[in-house]
Design a protein around this motif. Structure first.
Motif, PDB file in Angstrom:
ATOM      1  N   ASP A  11       0.785  -1.241  -0.072  1.00  0.00           N
ATOM      2  CA  ASP A  11       0.162   0.121   0.085  1.00  0.00           C
ATOM      3  C   ASP A  11       0.920   1.106  -0.101  1.00  0.00           C
ATOM      4  O   ASP A  11       1.752   1.240   0.764  1.00  0.00           O
ATOM      5  N   ASP A  12       0.736   2.117  -0.950  1.00  0.00           N
ATOM      6  CA  ASP A  12       1.418   3.506  -0.819  1.00  0.00           C
ATOM      7  C   ASP A  12       1.132   4.417   0.049  1.00  0.00           C
ATOM      8  O   ASP A  12       1.781   5.050   0.277  1.00  0.00           O
ATOM      9  N   ASN A  13      -0.051   4.408   0.730  1.00  0.00           N
ATOM     10  CA  ASN A  13      -0.308   5.059   2.038  1.00  0.00           C
ATOM     11  C   ASN A  13      -0.170   4.481   3.087  1.00  0.00           C
ATOM     12  O   ASN A  13      -0.314   3.413   3.762  1.00  0.00           O
ATOM     13  N   LYS A  14       1.121   5.377   3.694  1.00  0.00           N
ATOM     14  CA  LYS A  14       1.918   4.632   5.001  1.00  0.00           C
ATOM     15  C   LYS A  14       0.794   4.486   6.047  1.00  0.00           C
ATOM     16  O   LYS A  14       1.078   3.478   7.013  1.00  0.00           O
ATOM     17  N   ILE A  15      -0.079   5.480   6.256  1.00  0.00           N
ATOM     18  CA  ILE A  15      -0.990   5.225   7.306  1.00  0.00           C
ATOM     19  C   ILE A  15      -2.145   4.132   7.103  1.00  0.00           C
ATOM     20  O   ILE A  15      -2.160   3.276   8.104  1.00  0.00           O
ATOM     21  N   ASP A  16      -2.418   3.819   5.859  1.00  0.00           N
ATOM     22  CA  ASP A  16      -3.312   2.511   5.750  1.00  0.00           C
ATOM     23  C   ASP A  16      -2.414   1.215   6.021  1.00  0.00           C
ATOM     24  O   ASP A  16      -2.908   0.479   6.563  1.00  0.00           O
TER      25      ASP A  16
END
Length: 144
Positions: A11-16
């Motif tokens: 996932d490119d979104n570090k929070i996700d």
């Protein structure tokens, strides 16, 4: 002897990525995780596995959770690259697409892809993980 489950999260979104990692760790602390913020990096990792003949000593995933919408290489491009690799032919790797989008086109495309087992909305939930780790899938859940 129970097999330790190995999961790759892409996932490119570090929070996700962080949230899904924590949800999995709470669900079953025995699961081994490897995370990637780029699908291209995950493909490179899987290609490296193919050059090593001693697969048993390496982290070959049982499951890949794959975000659909990512820059550089999206989830569907990842699946196209994965199709070219021997590892997908030699090992049972279940792939689940994840997205925060509710696009029917993405959902239908994911569910109809030969390598995609199912599509789930982000973030993962305990209920989703229980569904994935049903005994008939061959994965056991650690009970603490």
């Amino acid at each position: 002897m129970k097999k330790t489950k190995k999961i790759i999260l892409i996932d490119d979104n570090k929070i996700d990525l962080f949230v899904n990692q924590k949800i999995i760790e709470i669900f079953d602390p025995s699961i081994q995780l490897k995370t990637f913020t780029k699908a291209s990096a995950a493909i490179c990792y899987l290609k490296i596995l193919e050059f090593n003949k001693d697969f048993k000593s390496l982290f070959i995933p049982d499951i890949i959770f794959l975000d659909i919408n990512m820059p550089e290489m999206d989830g569907f491009q990842f699946l196209a690259e994965l199709k070219q690799l021997e590892i997908i032919k030699k090992h049972q790797i279940d792939i689940f697409m994840l997205s925060s989008s509710s696009s029917l086109e993405d959902i239908n495309k994911a569910k109809s892809h030969q390598f995609c087992k199912n599509y789930y909305n982000k973030p993962l939930t305990n209920k989703t993980l229980q569904e994935i780790f049903q005994p008939e899938r061959g994965y056991a859940i650690s009970l603490y």
